[in-house]
Write a protein that holds these residues in place. Structure first.
Motif, short mmCIF file in Angstrom:
data_model
loop_
_atom_site.label_atom_id
_atom_site.label_comp_id
_atom_site.label_asym_id
_atom_site.label_seq_id
_atom_site.Cartn_x
_atom_site.Cartn_y
_atom_site.Cartn_z
N ARG A 16 0.84 -1.20 0.00
CA ARG A 16 0.00 0.00 0.00
C ARG A 16 0.88 1.25 0.00
O ARG A 16 2.02 1.24 0.45
N GLY A 17 0.28 2.36 -0.48
CA GLY A 17 0.90 3.67 -0.34
C GLY A 17 1.77 4.12 -1.49
O GLY A 17 2.24 5.26 -1.50
N GLY A 18 2.01 3.29 -2.48
CA GLY A 18 2.86 3.66 -3.60
C GLY A 18 2.10 4.39 -4.70
O GLY A 18 0.87 4.49 -4.68
N VAL A 19 2.84 4.88 -5.68
CA VAL A 19 2.23 5.64 -6.77
C VAL A 19 1.29 4.78 -7.59
O VAL A 19 0.35 5.29 -8.21
N ASN A 20 1.50 3.46 -7.58
CA ASN A 20 0.63 2.55 -8.34
C ASN A 20 -0.58 2.09 -7.55
O ASN A 20 -1.32 1.21 -8.00
N GLY A 21 -0.78 2.63 -6.36
CA GLY A 21 -1.92 2.26 -5.55
C GLY A 21 -1.71 0.94 -4.84
O GLY A 21 -0.58 0.54 -4.55
N ASN A 22 -2.80 0.24 -4.56
CA ASN A 22 -2.72 -1.03 -3.86
C ASN A 22 -2.25 -2.12 -4.81
O ASN A 22 -2.78 -2.29 -5.90
N VAL A 23 -1.26 -2.88 -4.36
CA VAL A 23 -0.70 -3.97 -5.17
C VAL A 23 -0.81 -5.26 -4.38
O VAL A 23 -0.25 -5.38 -3.28
N ASN A 24 -1.55 -6.22 -4.91
CA ASN A 24 -1.68 -7.55 -4.31
C ASN A 24 -1.09 -8.57 -5.27
O ASN A 24 -1.42 -8.57 -6.47
N LYS A 25 -0.24 -9.44 -4.76
CA LYS A 25 0.45 -10.36 -5.66
C LYS A 25 0.91 -11.61 -4.92
O LYS A 25 1.01 -11.64 -3.69
N LEU A 26 1.19 -12.64 -5.71
CA LEU A 26 1.88 -13.82 -5.20
C LEU A 26 3.36 -13.58 -5.43
O LEU A 26 3.79 -13.29 -6.56
N ASP A 27 4.15 -13.70 -4.38
CA ASP A 27 5.57 -13.37 -4.45
C ASP A 27 6.41 -14.56 -4.04
O ASP A 27 5.95 -15.47 -3.37
N SER A 28 7.68 -14.53 -4.44
CA SER A 28 8.63 -15.60 -4.11
C SER A 28 9.77 -15.03 -3.28
O SER A 28 10.18 -13.88 -3.47
N GLY A 29 10.28 -15.84 -2.36
CA GLY A 29 11.45 -15.42 -1.59
C GLY A 29 11.17 -14.34 -0.59
O GLY A 29 11.98 -13.41 -0.42
N ILE A 30 10.07 -14.41 0.12
CA ILE A 30 9.68 -13.35 1.06
C ILE A 30 10.51 -13.42 2.34
O ILE A 30 11.15 -12.45 2.74
N ALA A 31 10.51 -14.57 2.98
CA ALA A 31 11.31 -14.75 4.20
C ALA A 31 12.76 -15.06 3.86
O ALA A 31 13.68 -14.50 4.45
N SER A 32 12.96 -15.97 2.93
CA SER A 32 14.30 -16.34 2.44
C SER A 32 14.21 -16.52 0.94
O SER A 32 13.23 -17.07 0.43
N ALA A 33 15.22 -16.08 0.21
CA ALA A 33 15.19 -16.19 -1.24
C ALA A 33 15.10 -17.65 -1.67
O ALA A 33 15.79 -18.52 -1.13
N SER A 34 14.23 -17.93 -2.63
CA SER A 34 14.12 -19.28 -3.17
C SER A 34 15.38 -19.59 -3.98
O SER A 34 15.82 -18.77 -4.78
N ARG A 35 15.92 -20.80 -3.79
CA ARG A 35 17.21 -21.12 -4.40
C ARG A 35 17.42 -22.63 -4.48
O ARG A 35 16.76 -23.39 -3.77
N ILE A 36 18.34 -23.03 -5.32
CA ILE A 36 18.85 -24.39 -5.32
C ILE A 36 20.37 -24.29 -5.42
O ILE A 36 20.91 -23.45 -6.14
N GLY A 37 21.04 -25.13 -4.63
CA GLY A 37 22.50 -25.02 -4.58
C GLY A 37 23.19 -26.36 -4.48
O GLY A 37 22.58 -27.39 -4.15
N PHE A 38 24.47 -26.33 -4.78
CA PHE A 38 25.33 -27.50 -4.67
C PHE A 38 26.57 -27.09 -3.88
O PHE A 38 27.19 -26.05 -4.19
N LYS A 39 26.91 -27.86 -2.87
CA LYS A 39 28.12 -27.55 -2.12
C LYS A 39 28.86 -28.85 -1.83
O LYS A 39 28.25 -29.91 -1.66
#
Length: 354
Positions: free
Chosen positions: A38-61
């Motif tokens: 809320r509060g931006g120049v584009n008004g209210n934005v509702n969306k499905l998002d990825s990596g909110i708490a931790s970025a989505s990733r795949i790794g090899f170590k």
């Protein structure tokens, strides 16, 4: 027949030794949720998002024991969006981390490649009760200085709770290596309930035509676990051009032209995490930016979040943050992976690690 059996036994034993001396692990995080901004120049934005708490990733170590306390190691890590299946950065494969190195139990670890800066590790692991994620991410107001490519990083062994690291990023410019060069370092103490660290980051602003100095960031952070709650405190000083670039860059997210980036500012944080029952955690923080330039573009962020562990690998969460921008400061409420579009955001989601 007897010789054949002996040969097979020797090969099996040799294979077992080789497997014991080296290992490769596939790991990752899948994180997605609903975000309302809320509060931006584009008004209210509702969306499905990825990596909110931790970025989505795949790794090899992987590691290989070279003997005498020395081992080789590598990490290759790629980020992606759960909402659309695309790479975080188009045209790149291991856009998050990609490094190789050697580690000694007595002399420390040396790694080369794309990796986190000492500054960011201090911000996300010591300073921020939200661990640089959720709506309350400290990256919304603190300079992030997240990762650098072409970097050599040395990390010391742990001496009775003390350790340090230093990083050098090559500019790799034919005119001068100062162009694009970065230098970082941190030192800290961690023992029992106390975890404290100081960090420094220096980014050269030189170009092929001019020498314009550098952006310099200092950060002191600590957290202390009182068992009933863990308290967090951090204080940063930002000096010079490009020392306080907003997480959203040059985007004018509001119905005004955002103030220019400060060349002299401080950023302070106080926060806490509180365990609730056997699996819940409440997170909270207050962050203040004090712009010492003539624009006086200060900002405050108030954040509250909750995480519930369904298992060791899976958790659900909800968080809310609000930023008060003064004198067209222009900061936005984002999360771990995205910068956000307004001055308020609520998100709820699920995270699974493997």
């Amino acid at each position: 027949m007897k010789k054949t059996l002996i040969t097979l036994a020797v090969l099996a034993a040799a294979t077992g030794v080789a497997q014991a001396q080296s290992s490769v692990v596939i790991y990752g995080t899948v994180d997605a949720g609903f975000v309302s901004e809320r509060g931006g120049v584009n008004g209210n934005v509702n969306k499905l998002d990825s990596g909110i708490a931790s970025a989505s990733r795949i790794g090899f170590k992987g590691t290989e024991d070279l003997g005498s306390g020395l081992s080789a190691l590598f990490v290759l890590e790629s980020g992606f969006g759960v909402d659309n299946g695309q790479q975080d950065v188009a045209g790149t494969l291991f856009n998050r981390q990609a490094y190789v190195g050697l580690s000694s139990k007595t002399t420390g670890t040396l790694t080369l490649g794309r990796q986190y800066t000492p500054w960011y590790n201090t911000l996300s692991k010591v300073a921020d009760p939200f661990a640089a994620g959720y709506a309350g991410s400290a990256k919304n107001l603190f300079p992030a200085n997240t990762r650098t490519s072409n970097t050599v990083l040395y990390t010391s062994p742990n001496f009775n709770g003390f350790d340090a690291d230093v990083a050098y990023t090559f500019g790799e410019n034919a005119e001068s290596n100062k162009i694009g060069r970065k230098i970082g370092a941190s030192a800290g103490y961690s023992n029992g309930p106390l975890n404290a660290r100081i960090a420094y980051n220096n980014t050269s602003n030189d170009t092929a035509l001019t020498e314009t100095g550098s952006g310099r960031n200092w950060l002191a952070a600590a957290n202390y676990d009182f068992a009933v709650a863990k308290a967090y405190v951090a204080y940063g000083v930002n000096k010079g051009q490009n020392s306080a670039i907003r997480n959203n860059g040059n985007v004018n997210a509001f119905d005004y032209t955002s103030a220019g980036f400060s060349t002299d500012s401080t950023t302070a944080l106080i926060g806490a995490t509180v365990p609730v029952g056997p699996a819940g955690t409440v997170m909270a923080s207050i962050i203040h930016v004090n712009d010492k330039n003539s624009a006086n573009a200060d900002a405050n962020q108030f954040s509250l979040g909750y995480s519930y562990a369904l298992s060791k690998r899976t958790s659900t969460y909800a968080s809310y943050a609000k930023i008060s921008n003064k004198n067209n400061a222009g900061y936005t409420v984002g999360n771990n992976s995205n910068v956000g579009t307004g001055d308020k955001a609520f998100n709820v989601g699920v995270r699974h690690s493997f």
